[in-house]
Design an enzyme around this catalytic site. Structure first.
Site, PDB file in Angstrom:
ATOM      1  N   LYS A 110       0.813  -1.212   0.000  1.00 56.27           N
ATOM      2  CA  LYS A 110       0.000   0.000   0.000  1.00 56.27           C
ATOM      3  C   LYS A 110       0.850   1.268   0.000  1.00 56.27           C
ATOM      4  CE  LYS A 110      -4.244  -2.083   1.532  1.00 56.27           C
ATOM      5  NZ  LYS A 110      -3.890  -3.500   1.719  1.00 56.27           N
TER       6      LYS A 110
HETATM    7  C1  LIG Z   1      -4.499  -4.614   1.070  1.00 59.03           C
HETATM    8  C2  LIG Z   1      -3.682  -5.863   0.954  1.00 59.03           C
HETATM    9  C3  LIG Z   1      -4.002  -6.879   0.015  1.00 59.03           C
HETATM   10  C4  LIG Z   1      -5.240  -6.811  -0.863  1.00 59.03           C
HETATM   11  O1  LIG Z   1      -5.155  -5.827  -1.857  1.00 59.03           O
HETATM   12  P1  LIG Z   1      -6.493  -5.306  -2.585  1.00 59.03           P
HETATM   13  O2  LIG Z   1      -6.057  -4.169  -3.445  1.00 59.03           O
HETATM   14  O3  LIG Z   1      -7.408  -4.878  -1.467  1.00 59.03           O
HETATM   15  O4  LIG Z   1      -7.050  -6.442  -3.370  1.00 59.03           O
HETATM   16  C5  LIG Z   1      -3.163  -7.983  -0.077  1.00 59.03           C
HETATM   17  N1  LIG Z   1      -2.079  -8.110   0.723  1.00 59.03           N
HETATM   18  C6  LIG Z   1      -1.740  -7.161   1.624  1.00 59.03           C
HETATM   19  C7  LIG Z   1      -0.538  -7.376   2.472  1.00 59.03           C
HETATM   20  C8  LIG Z   1      -2.515  -6.009   1.782  1.00 59.03           C
HETATM   21  O5  LIG Z   1      -2.167  -5.077   2.698  1.00 59.03           O
END
Ligand SMILES: *Cc1c(COP(=O)(O)O)cnc(C)c1O
Length: 492
Positions: A110
């Site tokens: 993120k």
């Molecule tokens: C948010 C997240 C996901 C999922 O991603 P999306 O864009 O919500 O599908 C997968 N792995 C981790 C570690 C995350 O923080």
């Protein structure tokens, strides 16, 4: 650059306003109809750096920002925030590939988007005389990445709400030790859904109107914002470039991606990359025990009426994958009426069903599989014991599904979404069983480091001994008053 709602083409905004607004007024998501004719020359990206590629893609999709604004935003977002010079390096795992997305300041993917979004918001605000208060509920990863990205950004304040006692030890300390004059972090008595609905109530209440009279508007940092989606498109191109540079694939040779999925944001960015001309063959959607998407891609029925499972990959514990709405818009050829109807049905009954034609169109590109916690632990062991790669539980869900679905001869890239040290307790236990006594997060970090020799990311190591700066814990019903108070205090 015109964006409009997935539910109504008349609900429009330019890219700057779409970034500030986040969600459309009719509840739809902002989309553009010019992905496939945006004029991107994929081959011309090969000689570019990550930052140059990012700038190119941003200038195509966020065309209302000036070149100078985008250069400055990219420099601030990726200049020295990622510990790897490639930003998102591609490394081998057996005969497949790991796209390492966790070298940012908070050790989860993120960061790639949340280092950029605050820059885009702050530029869009510039000169308008307005100020923004970001209000976000988190199950753990988004909160810290958003706090870090928005820290001390001019004219923006941020309040993050996490479910008290329900995030990992490391995630908790990451958030409550957050510095910055414009940040507020607060625990909620309840679970993530309570925090989330508390936040939604603030947006639906009169709080926004009261604050707007003071020149402050409320916004969110969640993954439906195009300012979060666009930065994620970049690393799909980076993976292709890396494979070309290694000589693994020839010009135009198509590759597969496997993506651990929750809200469908990350994998949708891969689909957008494909629509922009990247040679992508399949996109494999990997889910944990909350396998609503696996079922949807098999049957065409999306049904959230099912038990919610708390898993060891908590960032994927999601029953409503919001960004799927954008895919439905795209594969239906821009049928806003259809999308609005499906979403209305989802809101009312928690369920919708698409026809065979639409399902077949989706299944030309999208494949799906799932793994429960037992299978995820086994995948962590396989990756370490057979390939010498230490992976986090979210990545492990993807690893398991990739091994099931990948085809010989087609290069497959697995998106590695978090550092294993963010979830060191579950990773350690999968490999070696629990530590004796009442071991805490840092005991597991040390133990995992010692056993595997893999070094934890510096920002996580340095958390140890950091002072707790945010101790407040409130009821969900108190979020509104808290936000009002903090908005006035932080944006004074
Ligand atoms: C948010 C997240 C996901 C999922 O991603 P999306 O864009 O919500 O599908 C997968 N792995 C981790 C570690 C995350 O923080």
């Amino acid at each position: 650059m015109i964006y409009h709602s997935t539910r109504n083409k008349e609900e429009r905004a330019d890219s700057r306003s779409a970034v500030l607004q986040g969600l459309c007024r009719d509840g739809g998501l902002f989309v553009t109809d010019s992905l496939s004719d945006c004029g991107l020359q994929v081959e011309a990206l090969l000689s570019l750096s990550y930052k140059e590629t990012a700038k190119k893609i941003f200038s195509l999709l966020l065309g209302d920002y000036t070149e100078a604004e985008l250069s400055d935003a990219v420099e601030k977002a990726y200049g020295n925030t990622f510990s790897d010079p490639a930003v998102t390096p591609l490394t081998a795992i057996g005969d497949s590939w790991l796209l390492e997305l966790y070298h940012g300041p908070t050790a989860a993917f993120k960061d790639v988007a949340l280092c950029m979004l605050p820059q885009l918001m702050s530029k869009a605000l510039g000169g308008t005389g307005r100020r923004a208060m970001i209000v976000t509920a988190t199950s753990g990863d988004t909160g810290k990445a958003a706090l870090n990205g928005f820290q001390d950004v001019k004219d923006i304040g941020i309040a993050v709400f996490y479910p008290e006692g329900k995030v990992s030890d490391i995630q908790w300390l990451q958030m409550v030790s957050q510095e910055g004059k414009n940040v507020a972090v607060c625990g909620i008595r309840g679970n993530f859904d309570d925090a989330q609905s508390g936040v939604k109530q603030v947006f639906a209440s009169g709080a926004g109107e009261v604050l707007s009279k003071e020149g402050i508007f409320l916004s969110s940092a969640n993954s439906i914002n195009i300012g979060r989606l666009v930065p994620q498109i970049v690393y799909y191109f980076e993976a292709y470039k890396a494979l070309r540079r290694k000589g693994t694939i020839a010009e135009g040779e198509r590759i597969d991606f496997c993506v651990p999925t929750g809200n469908f944001g990350d994998v949708l960015a891969g689909y957008y990359a494909k629509r922009m001309g990247l040679p992508v063959r399949r996109l494999i959607v990997a889910s944990n025990a909350n396998n609503v998407l696996t079922e949807f891609l098999a049957t065409g029925v999306y049904d959230r009426n099912r038990p919610f499972h708390k898993t060891i990959s908590p960032s994927m514990d999601i029953l409503i994958s919001s960004n799927l709405e954008r895919l439905l818009y795209d594969v239906s050829g821009g049928d806003t009426e259809l999308v609005a109807g499906l979403m209305e049905s989802l809101g009312k009954t928690g369920r919708y069903e698409i026809g065979q034609k639409l399902l077949s169109a989706i299944r030309e590109t999208f494949f799906a599989g799932c793994a429960d916690d037992g299978e995820t632990r086994e995948a962590i062991r396989q990756a370490w014991e057979q390939e010498g790669r230490l992976i986090d539980p979210h990545t492990a869900v993807g690893y398991r599904v990739m091994r099931q679905l990948k085809e010989p001869g087609v290069p497959c890239v697995l998106l590695s979404t978090a550092s294993p040290y963010k979830f060191c307790r579950d990773v350690y236990e999968a490999l070696y069983g629990p530590l004796p006594g009442e071991a805490g997060g840092f005991d597991y970090m040390e133990a995992l480091w010692q056993k595997t020799g893999e070094e934890p990311p510096k920002p996580l190591r340095e958390l140890r001994g950091k002072p707790v700066l945010h101790r407040e814990v409130i009821d969900p019903g108190e979020i509104g008053a808290y936000v009002m108070e903090k908005a006035r205090e932080k944006l004074a």
